[in-house]
Design a protein around this motif. Structure first.
Motif, short mmCIF file in Angstrom:
data_model
loop_
_atom_site.label_atom_id
_atom_site.label_comp_id
_atom_site.label_asym_id
_atom_site.label_seq_id
_atom_site.Cartn_x
_atom_site.Cartn_y
_atom_site.Cartn_z
N ARG B 73 25.55 -28.93 38.25
CA ARG B 73 25.94 -29.15 39.65
C ARG B 73 24.83 -28.74 40.62
O ARG B 73 24.55 -29.45 41.59
N ASP B 74 24.24 -27.59 40.34
CA ASP B 74 23.17 -27.11 41.22
C ASP B 74 21.92 -27.99 41.10
O ASP B 74 21.22 -28.22 42.08
N VAL B 75 21.67 -28.47 39.88
CA VAL B 75 20.51 -29.34 39.68
C VAL B 75 20.63 -30.56 40.58
O VAL B 75 19.66 -30.97 41.22
N ARG B 76 21.84 -31.11 40.67
CA ARG B 76 22.02 -32.37 41.41
C ARG B 76 21.62 -32.27 42.88
O ARG B 76 21.18 -33.26 43.47
N SER B 77 21.81 -31.08 43.46
CA SER B 77 21.46 -30.99 44.88
C SER B 77 19.94 -30.81 45.07
O SER B 77 19.43 -30.98 46.16
N ARG B 78 19.25 -30.49 43.97
CA ARG B 78 17.80 -30.27 44.08
C ARG B 78 16.98 -31.53 43.82
O ARG B 78 15.78 -31.55 44.08
N ILE B 79 17.62 -32.52 43.22
CA ILE B 79 16.88 -33.74 42.86
C ILE B 79 17.32 -34.95 43.67
O ILE B 79 18.46 -35.01 44.16
N GLY B 80 16.43 -35.88 43.84
CA GLY B 80 16.77 -37.19 44.40
C GLY B 80 16.44 -38.21 43.34
O GLY B 80 15.32 -38.22 42.83
N TYR B 81 17.41 -39.03 42.95
CA TYR B 81 17.24 -39.92 41.80
C TYR B 81 17.37 -41.37 42.25
O TYR B 81 18.36 -41.75 42.89
N LEU B 155 11.74 -35.69 43.26
CA LEU B 155 12.15 -37.09 43.30
C LEU B 155 11.98 -37.67 41.90
O LEU B 155 10.90 -37.55 41.31
N LEU B 156 13.05 -38.29 41.38
CA LEU B 156 12.98 -38.98 40.10
C LEU B 156 13.05 -40.48 40.37
O LEU B 156 14.10 -40.99 40.75
#
Lengths: 248, 304
Positions: B73-81, B155-156
């Motif tokens: 869950r925390d990872v998701r707020s740190r990445i833009g995919y 950014l991914l």
């Protein structure tokens, strides 16, 4: 049959959507047996022009002939005499390689016997015997592409339209695909192809570059490079396309 | 080391197929990192795992020090995919898509607008147009805006420029460069080899395995082959004839030329004479510099 030396002749071809002129009086010829590269930025009007050439869209004005037929009055005849392969959709993933060829052959009105003999020869020529019975969804992308080309040309059309056939494809697979194109033209087929890979533009006999609905440049890659004093088609394309005004 | 993405012995499978096989990789903070490989190499699977959309079969990875499985869950707020396929809502307008993605992440469009302003400016002329009705280049800019609106650290981008013309691709890479300058780490995959050269480091991936990770220049230096560029009036015949020579290990098209990978006993003058003897005209065979594309072909050609 088309007795002219041209597979495509187009004069002042225009398509308007309301006030918007998507294709603006384009004029060009494609000789039989030629590989013709149809380049342009996204939104320049390539797809709209191609749809008119394939008999899928009626021009607002202008005229043209494809495979010997008038693009306005004989659109149905054109559809039967051309091949078309797009990047997005070409084959049915749930059918086997062989079933796909049978389907396309049947759609183009070939007899069962013709389909059988042609498929057999094509699988042999392409070294694809082992792929025959496999579901298309399960075969590697390089083979899938070859198969899509074969399906688009199973009825031996005079001309085949390839709409970004190598989009997103890796360098090795792209090269194999171009060798297939070379072979087909050596056998007399005409190839009309769009691409964003500008190294592929170098493989074409002639190339046109569309900008804002018009053809801004049309010549052999060598002549275009001379005219724009460029080393590669990539440089030529950037010089021609950077002046585009149209907001995609 | 300051690895913001740390992948360790990661494997993934779809049924019996190994999609990723013992992949280890570190990406530094602020790096513009390229992932290149053929279709089916495992690039998209790698992205899905880092984006926490698919669990690994074994091994693991951390993003910003967070575990991709435990702390997803925390990872998701740190990445833009930005996935390979266009994945915005086609029936929503440009403006609505942006608002929607901001709302998902609990941020306001206004607060983070500075980050996307240079990209979004070109879309502002038609805020009410449905996303599905945008052209390829514009869709891509909107997708990037939506992936950035919560100001991610990483950014991914999975093949963001497929189907995009050369001029728009250059613009897109200018944007990536400016995002990098603002401290955002970028992982980008591509099938355009000229783009691989714009990355600080790249990982070449094939059949789920990393073939090499380094700067483009150092990877090219690994090619270690004698390479010649060849031309003639009939390029397809030249390709066929050169392939018949025993000293030619590989021959392939390369823009306006062919590239021939040759053994030590290859003599270019002699080969040119032989080609002319075969009826080809205007034959020229000259030494050539290797590129990322040559290396890619060398590493992957034999397996296909």
């Amino acid at each position: 049959m088309n007795n002219s030396e041209y597979a495509i002749t187009v004069k002042d071809l225009t398509k308007k959507f309301g006030d918007f002129t998507a294709v603006d009086r384009i004029t060009f010829d494609v000789r039989k047996g030629e590989i013709f590269g149809f380049l342009g930025a996204n939104g320049a009007g390539k797809t709209t022009a191609m749809r008119m050439l394939c008999g899928l869209s009626v021009p607002t004005s202008g005229n043209g002939r494809v495979a010997g037929f008038d693009i306005v009055r004989q659109a149905e005849m054109i559809k039967r005499r051309i091949g078309y392969m797009s990047q997005n959709f070409s084959l049915y993933q749930n059918l086997t390689a062989e079933e796909n060829l049978r389907l396309f052959g049947t759609i183009y009105g070939l007899s069962d016997r013709e389909i059988k003999t042609r498929s057999q020869r094509l699988f042999q020529d392409l070294d694809m015997e082992s792929m025959r019975g496999k579901r298309v969804g399960d075969i590697p992308v390089g083979w899938k592409q070859k198969l899509a080309f074969v399906a688009a040309t199973i009825h031996l059309p005079e001309i085949v339209f390839l709409d970004e056939p190598t989009g997103g494809v890796d360098p090795v697979t792209r090269r194999k695909f171009w060798e297939l194109i070379y072979k087909a033209t050596a056998d007399g087929m005409t190839v009309f192809v769009t691409t964003h890979y500008l190294d592929e533009a170098e493989y074409c006999n002639r190339v046109s570059i569309m900008v804002d609905g018009r053809i801004e440049a049309l010549d052999s890659p060598d002549n275009l490079k001379k005219r724009y004093d460029a080393d590669t088609m990539d440089e030529v394309f950037r010089m021609v396309a950077k002046n585009a005004k149209r907001a995609e | 080391m300051n690895a913001i993405v740390d992948i360790s012995h990661l494997s993934a499978r779809y049924g019996r197929t190994m999609a990723l096989d013992d992949v280890s990789l570190q990406v530094d903070k602020g790096e513009l990192f390229g992932v290149i490989g053929p279709d089916g190499a495992g690039k998209s699977t790698l992205y899905k795992i880092l984006a926490t959309l698919m669990p690994p079969a074994s091994g693991g990875a951390s993003v910003c020090g967070l575990d991709i499985v435990k702390d997803y869950r925390d990872v998701r707020s740190r990445i833009g995919y930005m996935p390979e396929r266009f994945s915005l809502y086609k029936d929503l307008s440009v403006q609505e898509n942006l608002k929607f993605f901001a709302a998902l992440f609990g941020v306001s469009v206004k607060k983070n607008f500075d980050l996307i302003a240079p990209i979004f400016r070109q879309l502002e002329r038609f805020p009410d147009r449905k996303a599905g009705a945008l052209s390829g280049g514009m869709k891509q800019k909107l997708a990037l805006s939506c992936a950035l609106i919560h100001r991610p650290e990483i950014l991914l981008l999975d093949e963001p420029t497929t189907g995009v013309d050369a001029v728009s691709r250059s613009e897109f890479w200018d944007i990536l460069q400016s995002l990098k300058n603002q401290g955002i780490t970028i992982l980008v995959s591509t099938s355009y080899m000229d783009e691989a050269n714009l990355c600080e480091r790249i990982a070449m991936i094939d059949r789920g395995r990393i073939l090499g990770t380094d700067t483009p220049a150092r990877l090219v230096a690994r090619l270690g082959e004698r390479l010649f560029a060849a031309r003639a009036d009939n390029m397809f015949r030249l390709l066929e004839e050169l392939r018949r020579l025993p000293q030619v290990k590989e021959c392939y098209t390369f823009g306006a030329n062919l590239h021939a990978v040759v053994s030590d006993d290859f003599d270019p003058q002699q080969a040119a004479r032989m080609m002319e003897h075969c009826g080809l005209k205007g034959v020229s065979i000259t030494p050539a510099e290797g590129t990322i594309e040559d290396l890619f072909i060398k590493l992957t050609a034999n397996e296909q």
